[in-house]
Design a protein around this motif. Structure first.
Motif, PDB file in Angstrom:
ATOM      1  N   SER A   1      -1.895   0.373  12.228  1.00 29.66           N
ATOM      2  CA  SER A   1      -3.160  -0.151  11.719  1.00 29.66           C
ATOM      3  C   SER A   1      -3.690   0.798  10.654  1.00 29.66           C
ATOM      4  O   SER A   1      -3.423   2.007  10.691  1.00 29.66           O
ATOM      5  N   ILE A   2      -4.458   0.260   9.725  1.00 28.00           N
ATOM      6  CA  ILE A   2      -4.991   1.070   8.639  1.00 28.00           C
ATOM      7  C   ILE A   2      -5.955   2.125   9.176  1.00 28.00           C
ATOM      8  O   ILE A   2      -5.958   3.277   8.713  1.00 28.00           O
TER       9      ILE A   2
ATOM     10  N   TRP B   1      -3.896   4.936  10.742  1.00 25.68           N
ATOM     11  CA  TRP B   1      -3.200   5.685   9.685  1.00 25.68           C
ATOM     12  C   TRP B   1      -4.168   6.618   8.959  1.00 25.68           C
ATOM     13  O   TRP B   1      -3.830   7.766   8.665  1.00 25.68           O
TER      14      TRP B   1
ATOM     15  N   ILE C   1       5.101  -6.885   3.370  1.00 28.43           N
ATOM     16  CA  ILE C   1       3.954  -6.121   3.878  1.00 28.43           C
ATOM     17  C   ILE C   1       3.013  -5.717   2.740  1.00 28.43           C
ATOM     18  O   ILE C   1       2.164  -4.843   2.910  1.00 28.43           O
TER      19      ILE C   1
ATOM     20  N   PRO D   1       0.357  -7.155   1.291  1.00 23.56           N
ATOM     21  CA  PRO D   1      -1.101  -7.225   1.477  1.00 23.56           C
ATOM     22  C   PRO D   1      -1.674  -5.997   2.193  1.00 23.56           C
ATOM     23  O   PRO D   1      -2.722  -5.482   1.802  1.00 23.56           O
ATOM     24  N   THR D   2      -0.977  -5.542   3.229  1.00 20.53           N
ATOM     25  CA  THR D   2      -1.451  -4.356   3.946  1.00 20.53           C
ATOM     26  C   THR D   2      -1.354  -3.107   3.075  1.00 20.53           C
ATOM     27  O   THR D   2      -2.270  -2.272   3.067  1.00 20.53           O
ATOM     28  N   LEU D   3      -0.265  -2.986   2.326  1.00 14.89           N
ATOM     29  CA  LEU D   3      -0.103  -1.830   1.454  1.00 14.89           C
ATOM     30  C   LEU D   3      -1.169  -1.813   0.357  1.00 14.89           C
ATOM     31  O   LEU D   3      -1.677  -0.749  -0.021  1.00 14.89           O
TER      32      LEU D   3
ATOM     33  N   ALA E   1      -4.165  -3.057   0.664  1.00 12.35           N
ATOM     34  CA  ALA E   1      -5.409  -2.654   1.328  1.00 12.35           C
ATOM     35  C   ALA E   1      -5.450  -1.142   1.533  1.00 12.35           C
ATOM     36  O   ALA E   1      -6.511  -0.511   1.389  1.00 12.35           O
ATOM     37  N   MET E   2      -4.296  -0.552   1.846  1.00  7.21           N
ATOM     38  CA  MET E   2      -4.233   0.896   2.010  1.00  7.21           C
ATOM     39  C   MET E   2      -4.495   1.606   0.685  1.00  7.21           C
ATOM     40  O   MET E   2      -5.232   2.598   0.635  1.00  7.21           O
TER      41      MET E   2
ATOM     42  N   LYS F   1      -8.080   1.561  -0.083  1.00  8.33           N
ATOM     43  CA  LYS F   1      -8.766   2.570   0.722  1.00  8.33           C
ATOM     44  C   LYS F   1      -8.648   3.946   0.080  1.00  8.33           C
ATOM     45  O   LYS F   1      -9.609   4.717   0.030  1.00  8.33           O
TER      46      LYS F   1
ATOM     47  N   LEU G   1       5.108  -1.391  10.213  1.00 11.87           N
ATOM     48  CA  LEU G   1       4.797  -2.691   9.603  1.00 11.87           C
ATOM     49  C   LEU G   1       6.054  -3.532   9.409  1.00 11.87           C
ATOM     50  O   LEU G   1       6.007  -4.769   9.499  1.00 11.87           O
TER      51      LEU G   1
END
Length: 298
Positions: free
Chosen positions: A129-130, A133, A171, A173-175, A177-178, A181, A213
């Protein structure tokens, strides 16, 4: 002079390192952010989180299992070959000069890497999870004890995120978002004169996060991380002229059994159990910037 026989010589470098980086150059001392002062309290959250959503499944199909081979392939441009993990400094001060001393250094380095960094790979891969991490990233930043290893970790992590965003579309979209951040934390840090909650992009937790992921088994993630470190060490030894390419390949095969035993000893450990087994290697790496000539960045 072999690696294991050079303790007295290394103590002189230890004193030199302390003087250079703490007393003589106070500007090199790093400010501790408010976020970092909270990490000791945050350790307790890892124990509870590691019991949740543990990723123990190997890749669900044959196609996705190719991702692990791509991640450990030297063709993936993550910048690992720009770092010697202290080997260049060890060669220059005479601690590593031949195959036996190189073997001793590699085994000590694998122990050190496993005990210190595998807990972060494990924690990130079991629950990718972000939020977790981000916490792991700030924790490892205060765990790494010298600026050289810290800089190398951030450099490799930054490259890994950039490459992964280009390669692993499943993956993405998650990357993204990271990365958002990270960008926001940098902006906040700049506004607060370097005291904001900065995300540093350290290699070990990011590596675990990405493999988690992708659906990799936690043991596969930890084994892959250890393999990459062994691969990069032997590559550095070849370019430094300690061994030739063929001897390096032979040594990798001979060391594989020991590496697997080391993995079995340190795998699946919680973050609060992360520690260094060989502080001398940390000292050697810490004087890298003071070498007269350098081939590697660390």
């Amino acid at each position: 002079m072999g690696f294991t026989e050079s303790y007295d010589h290394l103590c002189l470098y230890y004193v030199h390192n302390i003087c250079c980086h703490c007393e003589l150059y106070p500007s090199r001392q790093r400010k501790v952010t408010d976020r970092e002062t909270e990490t000791e309290r945050d350790f307790c959250s890892f124990d509870a989180m590691e019991s949740l959503n543990t990723n123990t499944n190997w890749c669900s199909n044959g196609e996705s299992s190719w991702a692990i081979w791509q991640l450990v392939d030297s063709i993936l441009p993550t910048g690992g070959f720009a770092h010697s993990m202290g080997l260049e400094a060890a060669v220059q001060i005479g601690s590593v000069s031949d195959s036996p001393s190189l073997h001793s250094f590699i085994i000590s380095s694998l122990h050190n890497t496993s005990s210190l960094l595998l807990p972060f790979v494990y924690a990130a891969s079991t629950h990718p999870s972000i939020e977790r991490w981000e916490l792991l990233d700030s924790t490892i930043h205060v765990t790494l004890s010298n600026q050289i290893s810290r800089r190398a970790s951030i450099s490799q992590g930054t490259a890994l995120l950039r490459v992964s965003m280009s390669v692993f579309e499943e993956i993405l979209p998650t990357l993204k978002a990271m990365k958002d951040k990270v960008r926001r934390s940098q902006e906040e840090n700049d506004k607060n004169d370097g005291t904001g909650s900065l995300i540093h992009l350290h290699h070990a937790p990011l590596f675990g996060m990405i493999l988690g992921l992708l659906g990799m088994d936690t043991m596969v993630a930890q084994r892959a991380f250890l393999f990459i470190n062994l691969r990069d060490l032997l590559s550095a030894a070849t370019r430094l002229g300690v061994v030739g390419p063929l001897e390096a390949a032979q040594m990798m095969h001979r060391v594989s059994g020991e590496a697997e035993s080391i993995l079995g000893r340190y795998a699946n450990k919680p973050v609060r159990d992360a520690y260094q087994t060989s502080p001398i290697i940390d000292v050697i790496q810490g004087v890298h910037d003071d070498l007269f000539s350098r081939l590697f960045r660390s």
